[in-house]
Write a protein that holds these residues in place. Structure first.
Motif, short mmCIF file in Angstrom:
data_model
loop_
_atom_site.label_atom_id
_atom_site.label_comp_id
_atom_site.label_asym_id
_atom_site.label_seq_id
_atom_site.Cartn_x
_atom_site.Cartn_y
_atom_site.Cartn_z
N ASP A 80 -18.27 14.29 55.77
CA ASP A 80 -17.60 13.40 54.81
C ASP A 80 -18.53 12.30 54.28
OD1 ASP A 80 -14.96 14.53 54.83
OD2 ASP A 80 -14.79 13.79 56.88
N CYS A 81 -19.75 12.27 54.77
CA CYS A 81 -20.70 11.24 54.32
C CYS A 81 -21.53 11.80 53.17
CB CYS A 81 -21.60 10.84 55.49
SG CYS A 81 -22.94 9.75 54.98
N THR A 82 -21.72 10.97 52.14
CA THR A 82 -22.50 11.42 50.99
C THR A 82 -23.94 10.90 51.04
OG1 THR A 82 -21.91 9.51 49.67
CG2 THR A 82 -20.43 11.40 49.52
N GLY A 83 -24.19 9.95 51.94
CA GLY A 83 -25.54 9.36 52.02
C GLY A 83 -25.76 8.29 50.98
N CYS A 84 -24.69 7.67 50.50
CA CYS A 84 -24.81 6.70 49.40
C CYS A 84 -25.38 5.34 49.83
CB CYS A 84 -23.45 6.49 48.74
SG CYS A 84 -22.28 5.61 49.79
N THR A 85 -25.32 5.01 51.10
CA THR A 85 -25.82 3.77 51.73
C THR A 85 -24.93 2.53 51.53
OG1 THR A 85 -27.27 2.82 50.00
CG2 THR A 85 -28.21 4.59 51.33
N ALA A 86 -23.74 2.71 50.98
CA ALA A 86 -22.86 1.54 50.80
C ALA A 86 -22.57 0.87 52.14
CB ALA A 86 -21.56 1.97 50.13
N CYS A 87 -22.40 1.67 53.18
CA CYS A 87 -22.08 1.10 54.51
C CYS A 87 -23.22 0.21 55.01
CB CYS A 87 -21.81 2.22 55.51
SG CYS A 87 -23.10 3.48 55.54
N ALA A 88 -24.45 0.63 54.77
CA ALA A 88 -25.60 -0.15 55.22
C ALA A 88 -25.68 -1.47 54.45
CB ALA A 88 -26.89 0.64 55.03
N LYS B 264 -32.36 9.64 56.02
CA LYS B 264 -31.86 9.52 57.40
C LYS B 264 -31.01 8.27 57.51
CE LYS B 264 -35.20 11.73 60.42
NZ LYS B 264 -36.21 11.50 61.44
N LEU B 265 -29.78 8.43 58.01
CA LEU B 265 -28.91 7.27 58.20
C LEU B 265 -28.67 7.12 59.70
CD1 LEU B 265 -27.44 9.17 55.64
CD2 LEU B 265 -26.63 6.87 55.24
N THR B 266 -28.95 5.93 60.22
CA THR B 266 -28.82 5.70 61.66
C THR B 266 -27.93 4.50 61.91
OG1 THR B 266 -31.06 6.54 61.97
CG2 THR B 266 -30.12 5.27 63.79
N ASN C 149 -15.59 -0.04 53.59
CA ASN C 149 -16.28 0.07 52.30
C ASN C 149 -16.93 1.42 52.07
OD1 ASN C 149 -16.22 -2.79 51.05
ND2 ASN C 149 -16.67 -3.12 53.21
N CYS C 150 -16.66 2.38 52.93
CA CYS C 150 -17.27 3.70 52.78
C CYS C 150 -16.80 4.37 51.49
CB CYS C 150 -16.91 4.57 53.99
SG CYS C 150 -17.48 6.26 53.81
N LEU C 151 -17.73 4.98 50.79
CA LEU C 151 -17.42 5.62 49.50
C LEU C 151 -16.29 6.65 49.64
CD1 LEU C 151 -18.47 5.99 46.52
CD2 LEU C 151 -19.84 7.86 47.39
N THR C 152 -16.34 7.45 50.69
CA THR C 152 -15.34 8.51 50.86
C THR C 152 -14.22 8.09 51.81
OG1 THR C 152 -16.49 9.45 52.75
CG2 THR C 152 -17.15 10.25 50.60
N LYS D 141 -14.21 8.18 54.80
CA LYS D 141 -14.23 8.93 56.07
C LYS D 141 -15.65 9.21 56.57
CE LYS D 141 -11.57 12.14 54.28
NZ LYS D 141 -10.89 13.40 54.07
N GLY D 142 -16.65 8.72 55.84
CA GLY D 142 -18.04 9.02 56.19
C GLY D 142 -18.49 8.36 57.47
N ILE D 143 -17.97 7.16 57.73
CA ILE D 143 -18.25 6.49 59.00
C ILE D 143 -16.94 5.87 59.46
CG2 ILE D 143 -19.02 4.30 57.91
CD1 ILE D 143 -21.07 4.11 60.28
N MET D 144 -16.59 6.14 60.70
CA MET D 144 -15.30 5.64 61.19
C MET D 144 -15.46 5.07 62.60
SD MET D 144 -12.84 8.59 59.71
CE MET D 144 -11.26 7.83 59.90
S1 SF4 Z 1 -20.81 6.60 55.60
FE1 SF4 Z 1 -19.74 6.31 53.65
S2 SF4 Z 1 -20.70 4.48 52.74
FE2 SF4 Z 1 -22.07 5.20 54.39
S3 SF4 Z 1 -23.55 6.53 53.36
FE3 SF4 Z 1 -21.88 7.84 54.11
S4 SF4 Z 1 -20.46 7.99 52.36
FE4 SF4 Z 1 -21.81 6.25 51.94
#
Ligand code: SF4
Ligand code: SF4
Length: 206
Positions: free
Chosen positions: A46-54, A76-78, A93-96, A98-101
């Motif tokens: 469910d993560c797109t790698g958009c980096t909004a969470c970071a 790479k997202l850590t 604030n996750c784009l989807t 559900k990408g990080i929960m």
């Molecule tokens: S967890 Fe959500 S906000 Fe973070 S990179 Fe993935 S999609 Fe984007």
């Protein structure tokens, strides 16, 4: 000596005969309440790698590393659990959404090294079909194309990704692979997936 107030005495006697408010942890596993904010986990599908969470993480607990080396082009997202303060901003604030929960895991005591307290996921980059520079993670492109639906048909790059996501376009057609030779930019280049620089050039030349 001051005598206890009647109200306090009443409470003390009542508590003697009522069940404990605290759990019996660690003798019995403790199950936190439903909305408890515990250890956050990436959910790769469910993560797109958009980096909004970071970007919204106040503790800087989410690290982003773009690796572009030869045939490798990935993000790479850590999430570092030893730095996380469990505020929940990444999830909110996750784009989807559900990408990080955040999970309900609260017991982080461990004998592992601090640097091992993390979770890493990887996202493949979309490369410019002309110069092979990375643009955005592939999953982010597909997410935007699906979100827009038929509206994405007005953008050549998004259209290709939409077609690819429903199996009507071949991967090779739109993914030349890192290290490819830059293609000549001409009028037909406009219907390819391009980075902003090549897109400008293609528009100017057509
Ligand atoms: S967890 Fe959500 S906000 Fe973070 S990179 Fe993935 S999609 Fe984007
Ligand atoms: S819960 Fe808060 S501190 Fe932890 S990773 Fe998410 S935004 Fe950062």
């Amino acid at each position: 000596m001051r005598l206890p107030k009647v109200r306090e005495l009443k409470e003390a006697i009542k508590s003697l005969f009522s069940p404990a408010y605290t759990s019996d942890f660690p003798r019995k596993p403790h199950i936190p309440y439903e909305r408890f904010r515990g250890r956050p986990y990436f959910h790769e599908e469910d993560c797109t790698g958009c980096t909004a969470c970071a970007q919204v993480c106040p503790a800087k607990a989410i690290e982003i590393n773009d690796e572009i080396k030869g045939a490798l082009a990935k993000r790479k997202l850590t999430v570092h659990w030893d730095i996380c303060i469990f505020c929940g901003q990444c999830q909110a604030n996750c784009l989807t959404a559900k990408g990080i929960m955040l999970s309900r895991e609260f017991d982080l005591a461990t004998t592992e090294k601090r640097e091992d307290l993390k979770q890493t996921i990887e996202k493949e980059f979309v490369l410019c079909e002309s110069c092979a520079e990375p643009i955005v993670p592939y999953d982010q492109y597909v997410w935007v194309a699906k979100k827009l639906g038929p509206l994405s048909f007005t953008n050549a790059s998004l259209l290709l990704f939409y077609l690819r996501s429903i199996g009507l376009a071949l991967k090779e057609r739109i993914h030349p692979g890192p290290g490819s030779k830059p293609a000549a930019i001409n009028r037909s280049t406009r219907i390819k997936t391009l980075c902003p620089r090549c897109r400008r050039e293609a528009v100017l030349k057509s």
